[in-house]
Design a protein around this motif. Structure first.
Motif, PDB file in Angstrom:
ATOM      1  N   LYS A 191       1.368  -6.876   6.564  1.00  0.00           N
ATOM      2  CA  LYS A 191       0.426  -8.032   5.469  1.00  0.00           C
ATOM      3  C   LYS A 191      -0.972  -8.318   5.856  1.00  0.00           C
ATOM      4  CE  LYS A 191       4.939 -10.532   4.735  1.00  0.00           C
ATOM      5  NZ  LYS A 191       5.532 -11.498   4.956  1.00  0.00           N
ATOM      6  N   THR A 192      -1.305  -8.243   7.246  1.00  0.00           N
ATOM      7  CA  THR A 192      -2.621  -8.742   7.546  1.00  0.00           C
ATOM      8  C   THR A 192      -2.498  -7.496   8.472  1.00  0.00           C
ATOM      9  OG1 THR A 192      -1.896  -9.543   9.295  1.00  0.00           O
ATOM     10  CG2 THR A 192      -2.702 -10.813   6.943  1.00  0.00           C
ATOM     11  N   VAL A 193      -3.857  -6.263   8.281  1.00  0.00           N
ATOM     12  CA  VAL A 193      -4.309  -5.616   9.399  1.00  0.00           C
ATOM     13  C   VAL A 193      -5.770  -5.258   9.862  1.00  0.00           C
ATOM     14  CG1 VAL A 193      -2.793  -3.844   7.711  1.00  0.00           C
ATOM     15  CG2 VAL A 193      -4.802  -4.651   7.382  1.00  0.00           C
ATOM     16  N   CYS A 194      -6.438  -4.871  10.618  1.00  0.00           N
ATOM     17  CA  CYS A 194      -7.942  -4.426  10.733  1.00  0.00           C
ATOM     18  C   CYS A 194      -8.140  -3.637   9.903  1.00  0.00           C
ATOM     19  CB  CYS A 194      -7.804  -3.385  11.741  1.00  0.00           C
ATOM     20  SG  CYS A 194      -7.165  -4.129  14.212  1.00  0.00           S
ATOM     21  N   TYR A 195      -9.307  -4.159   9.171  1.00  0.00           N
ATOM     22  CA  TYR A 195     -10.544  -3.997   7.822  1.00  0.00           C
ATOM     23  C   TYR A 195     -10.210  -2.434   7.946  1.00  0.00           C
ATOM     24  CZ  TYR A 195     -15.079  -3.078   9.191  1.00  0.00           C
ATOM     25  OH  TYR A 195     -15.990  -2.052  10.091  1.00  0.00           O
ATOM     26  N   TRP A 196     -10.297  -1.603   8.610  1.00  0.00           N
ATOM     27  CA  TRP A 196     -10.180  -0.243   8.032  1.00  0.00           C
ATOM     28  C   TRP A 196      -8.792   1.096   8.475  1.00  0.00           C
ATOM     29  CZ3 TRP A 196     -11.283  -2.784  12.534  1.00  0.00           C
ATOM     30  CH2 TRP A 196     -10.831  -2.409  13.940  1.00  0.00           C
ATOM     31  N   ASP A 197      -7.767  -0.537   8.919  1.00  0.00           N
ATOM     32  CA  ASP A 197      -6.520   0.131   8.444  1.00  0.00           C
ATOM     33  C   ASP A 197      -5.961   1.595   7.028  1.00  0.00           C
ATOM     34  OD1 ASP A 197      -3.762   0.597   8.271  1.00  0.00           O
ATOM     35  OD2 ASP A 197      -3.562  -0.825   9.782  1.00  0.00           O
ATOM     36  N   PRO A 198      -5.815   2.548   7.795  1.00  0.00           N
ATOM     37  CA  PRO A 198      -5.438   3.354   6.697  1.00  0.00           C
ATOM     38  C   PRO A 198      -4.402   3.944   6.569  1.00  0.00           C
ATOM     39  CG  PRO A 198      -4.870   4.852   9.025  1.00  0.00           C
ATOM     40  CD  PRO A 198      -5.722   2.987   9.555  1.00  0.00           C
ATOM     41  N   ARG A 199      -3.605   2.727   6.382  1.00  0.00           N
ATOM     42  CA  ARG A 199      -2.691   3.150   5.875  1.00  0.00           C
ATOM     43  C   ARG A 199      -2.267   1.776   4.774  1.00  0.00           C
ATOM     44  NH1 ARG A 199       1.122   0.275  10.683  1.00  0.00           N
ATOM     45  NH2 ARG A 199      -1.188  -0.792  11.245  1.00  0.00           N
ATOM     46  N   ILE A 200      -3.698   1.151   4.036  1.00  0.00           N
ATOM     47  CA  ILE A 200      -3.349   1.139   2.421  1.00  0.00           C
ATOM     48  C   ILE A 200      -5.138   1.558   2.227  1.00  0.00           C
ATOM     49  CG2 ILE A 200      -3.090  -1.286   3.945  1.00  0.00           C
ATOM     50  CD1 ILE A 200      -5.209  -2.612   4.398  1.00  0.00           C
ATOM     51  N   ARG A 201      -5.157   1.476   1.138  1.00  0.00           N
ATOM     52  CA  ARG A 201      -6.561   1.704   0.194  1.00  0.00           C
ATOM     53  C   ARG A 201      -7.173   1.175  -0.055  1.00  0.00           C
ATOM     54  NH1 ARG A 201      -5.453   7.364  -1.230  1.00  0.00           N
ATOM     55  NH2 ARG A 201      -7.308   6.252  -3.463  1.00  0.00           N
ATOM     56  N   GLY A 202      -7.695   0.411   1.534  1.00  0.00           N
ATOM     57  CA  GLY A 202      -8.718  -0.995   1.981  1.00  0.00           C
ATOM     58  C   GLY A 202     -10.520   0.066   2.472  1.00  0.00           C
ATOM     59  N   THR A 203     -10.705  -0.851   2.928  1.00  0.00           N
ATOM     60  CA  THR A 203     -12.270  -0.634   3.280  1.00  0.00           C
ATOM     61  C   THR A 203     -12.159   1.294   4.020  1.00  0.00           C
ATOM     62  OG1 THR A 203     -13.052  -2.508   3.574  1.00  0.00           O
ATOM     63  CG2 THR A 203     -14.456  -0.792   5.019  1.00  0.00           C
ATOM     64  N   PHE A 204     -13.025   1.767   3.324  1.00  0.00           N
ATOM     65  CA  PHE A 204     -13.432   2.924   3.343  1.00  0.00           C
ATOM     66  C   PHE A 204     -14.972   3.262   2.906  1.00  0.00           C
ATOM     67  CE2 PHE A 204     -12.984   7.811   2.530  1.00  0.00           C
ATOM     68  CZ  PHE A 204     -11.936   8.279   4.279  1.00  0.00           C
ATOM     69  N   ILE A 205     -15.309   3.921   4.707  1.00  0.00           N
ATOM     70  CA  ILE A 205     -17.154   3.716   5.021  1.00  0.00           C
ATOM     71  C   ILE A 205     -17.081   5.206   5.967  1.00  0.00           C
ATOM     72  CG2 ILE A 205     -17.323   1.793   4.956  1.00  0.00           C
ATOM     73  CD1 ILE A 205     -17.610   1.299   8.035  1.00  0.00           C
ATOM     74  N   TYR A 206     -18.369   5.579   5.581  1.00  0.00           N
ATOM     75  CA  TYR A 206     -19.239   6.014   6.526  1.00  0.00           C
ATOM     76  C   TYR A 206     -20.035   5.281   7.433  1.00  0.00           C
ATOM     77  CZ  TYR A 206     -18.834  10.325   3.497  1.00  0.00           C
ATOM     78  OH  TYR A 206     -18.979  11.675   2.967  1.00  0.00           O
ATOM     79  N   ASN A 207     -19.777   5.746   9.071  1.00  0.00           N
ATOM     80  CA  ASN A 207     -20.780   5.489   9.985  1.00  0.00           C
ATOM     81  C   ASN A 207     -21.892   5.939  10.359  1.00  0.00           C
ATOM     82  OD1 ASN A 207     -19.807   3.873  13.280  1.00  0.00           O
ATOM     83  ND2 ASN A 207     -21.279   2.922  12.023  1.00  0.00           N
ATOM     84  N   THR A 208     -23.117   5.675  10.282  1.00  0.00           N
ATOM     85  CA  THR A 208     -24.071   6.629  11.447  1.00  0.00           C
ATOM     86  C   THR A 208     -24.562   5.381  12.116  1.00  0.00           C
ATOM     87  OG1 THR A 208     -24.476   7.293   9.248  1.00  0.00           O
ATOM     88  CG2 THR A 208     -26.213   7.150  10.649  1.00  0.00           C
ATOM     89  N   GLY A 209     -25.156   6.608  13.282  1.00  0.00           N
ATOM     90  CA  GLY A 209     -25.195   6.052  14.556  1.00  0.00           C
ATOM     91  C   GLY A 209     -26.252   6.913  15.364  1.00  0.00           C
TER      92      GLY A 209
END
Length: 529
Positions: free
Chosen positions: A378-396
């Motif tokens: 029901k609630t997750v860390c925002y990047w959790d791959p089990r839902i089709r939520g946030t999906f980003i590239y991270n450049t450092g």
């Protein structure tokens, strides 16, 4: 190898959808990145987003979960005897890159998930020894319980000690030994391959002054498996934090001085707004009133359904939205973040104004989405791959400190051509942190300013991104014009082309690697696409 610190503010429209969700108390912690079809065989390994830069799955014949150094030695020995390639997996696998992939399908994965004990805290000598699978969260708390602090850390506490060391993860500081955690390492134990006459595996103990310690402190996981780490601590202290928003007219001058002025200072640049948020963050006397708490808004448990809805809107904006709509949404979200002090509170509950003063262990890192009981997604860390939520590239990327003002001036000129293009970076903007030149062979070669950006990633390979040219230009500017180096655990694959040549002591590292792992058991080739 789990190392990468996730950037705090969530992109684009997310915060518009979760304003009413900040009181959520449940959460489903992220899944184990290793999954096996049959017990501990026929396995896959993934990163926190369940997608490596090349989008190709990573397979292994088997996985091992040692619970002691003795079992770790046995796991390495078994793999070496069987001539398997080996890689190390950590608890939440925050490396964007494929450092945990053994290559092919016949390799072995050794997880440090259960090597998670604090071995000892030596309060008298201000030392802490932990197993490599201990989360940064647990190290911070164990140190604090003895009245001690680890001075400089990443901002996300869901990293393992072994993982964050392997890729040189850091916070922000030009003071003391600088922002990198590995600069606090005084000793470690590492299990490496050995000849059959020595049982195929051995434990190497590297103490202060050992000639190989500067190789092992940032090793990319190619020397062996770190078993235990000893770090130097400081007496528990307090910090005073204020966020100051100003226009960016003098940013080129400020970037050259801010890190010298403030021990933990960093800079978040919002190019489209022509604004800068300066983190004024300093050590203060422990008698200073305040019991502040850092509970970053982006690292709290968030509604899975709202995250999915936010992602759908992100995708619609990529296809059909205008820059003006995206920029407007970012500004509303940014205003909300600022009104909530980005998650800082003066007493652990309420934000009443700056400065926020609190003890180091309550202020240096956060991640409350890991803290609560599983609530069935029901609630997750925002990047959790089990839902089709946030999906980003991270450049450092890191560029020499001395060249940071010229970089800012160049990026301003790029911004002025199309300011709204920079709204693709969401509320994260361009985060700039400070790291001193490292003693580690694969640490920062010079005093550096690191540049971190997050941006939209399509789930469909080959799909064009809005304003991809601007982001590509930013990355290439740092790498090519300003001689920058990549964060070992972030970035798309192309960033690493020729990277090793930028490290003056890489030859020394490779010499140690040849002695520790002459057959290349812990080295693999992965797609560089």
């Amino acid at each position: 190898m789990a190392t990468v610190e996730v950037q705090g503010p969530i992109m684009q429209l997310l915060l518009l959808l979760i304003l009413a969700q900040m009181s959520l108390t449940g959460s489903s912690p992220p899944p184990d990145p290793v999954a096996c079809a049959h017990g501990t065989s026929n396995c896959t390994i993934n990163n926190a987003y369940a997608s490596f830069p090349d989008r190709r799955p990573c397979h292994a014949a088997r996985a091992a979960y040692p619970r002691s150094e003795h079992e770790l030695v046995a796991a390495v020995a078994a793999a070496v005897a069987a001539k398997r390639k080996v890689k190390v997996a950590t608890r939440y696998s925050h490396s964007f890159t494929k450092l945990a992939c053994p290559g092919g399908s016949d390799g072995a994965i050794i997880s440090t998930r259960w090597l998670n004990r604090t071995v000892r805290v030596d309060a008298k000598n201000r030392l802490i020894t932990v197993e490599s699978g201990v989360l940064l969260r647990e190290l911070i708390r164990a140190a604090a319980s003895a009245g001690l602090s680890l001075p400089y850390t990443p901002y996300w506490f869901g990293l393992t000690v072994g993982g964050l060391l392997a890729t040189g993860a850091h916070g922000s500081s030009m003071w003391g030994k600088g922002g990198a955690v590995h600069e606090s390492v005084v000793a470690l134990r590492i299990v490496t391959p050995a000849p059959a006459s020595r049982g195929f595996a051995m434990v190497r103990e590297l103490g202060t002054g050992h000639p190989d310690l500067d190789a092992a402190k940032v090793s990319l996981g190619v020397l062996g498996v770190v078993s235990q780490v000893t770090l130097a601590l400081q007496p528990l202290f307090k910090r005073s934090i204020s966020f100051l928003k100003r226009d960016d007219s003098d940013l080129a001058e400020q970037v050259a001085s801010w890190g010298r002025l403030h021990e933990f200072g960093d800079i978040t640049w919002l190019p489209e707004e022509r604004k800068v948020i300066y983190r004024q963050d300093d050590r203060v006397d422990v008698s200073t009133p305040g019991n502040g708490l850092n509970d970053n808004l982006g690292f709290r448990p968030l509604s899975a359904s709202d995250l999915v809805a936010s992602r759908i809107q992100d995708e619609n904006l990529q296809k059909n939205g205008s820059d003006a709509v995206l920029c407007s949404a970012n500004r509303v979200a940014q205003a909300y973040l600022e009104s909530r002090a980005f998650g800082y509170t003066n007493d652990g509950v309420n934000f009443t104004g700056y400065p926020v003063v609190g003890y180091q262990h309550r202020m240096q890192a956060s991640g409350s989405c890991l803290e609560t009981k599983d609530d069935g997604l029901k609630t997750v860390c925002y990047w959790d791959p089990r839902i089709r939520g946030t999906f980003i590239y991270n450049t450092g990327l890191s560029l020499p400190f001395s060249r940071a003002p010229a970089f800012v001036a160049d990026l301003k000129r790029l911004r002025d051509r199309n300011p709204q293009a920079f709204c693709e970076l969401g509320t994260s903007g361009v985060l700039m942190r400070y790291v001193k030149a490292s003693t580690a062979y694969l640490g920062k070669p010079v005093d550096s300013v690191t540049v971190d950006i997050d941006y939209f990633r399509s789930r469909t390979p080959g799909t064009p991104r809005a304003h991809a040219d601007v982001i590509d230009e930013l990355e290439q500017m740092v790498l090519l014009k300003y001689g920058g180096v990549p964060h070992w655990g972030k970035n798309r694959n192309f960033v690493f082309n020729g990277a090793i040549a930028k490290y003056p002591r890489a030859g020394k590292f490779l010499e140690v690697k040849k002695r520790y792992d002459p057959e290349g058991t812990f080295s693999t080739r992965v797609c560089a696409r």
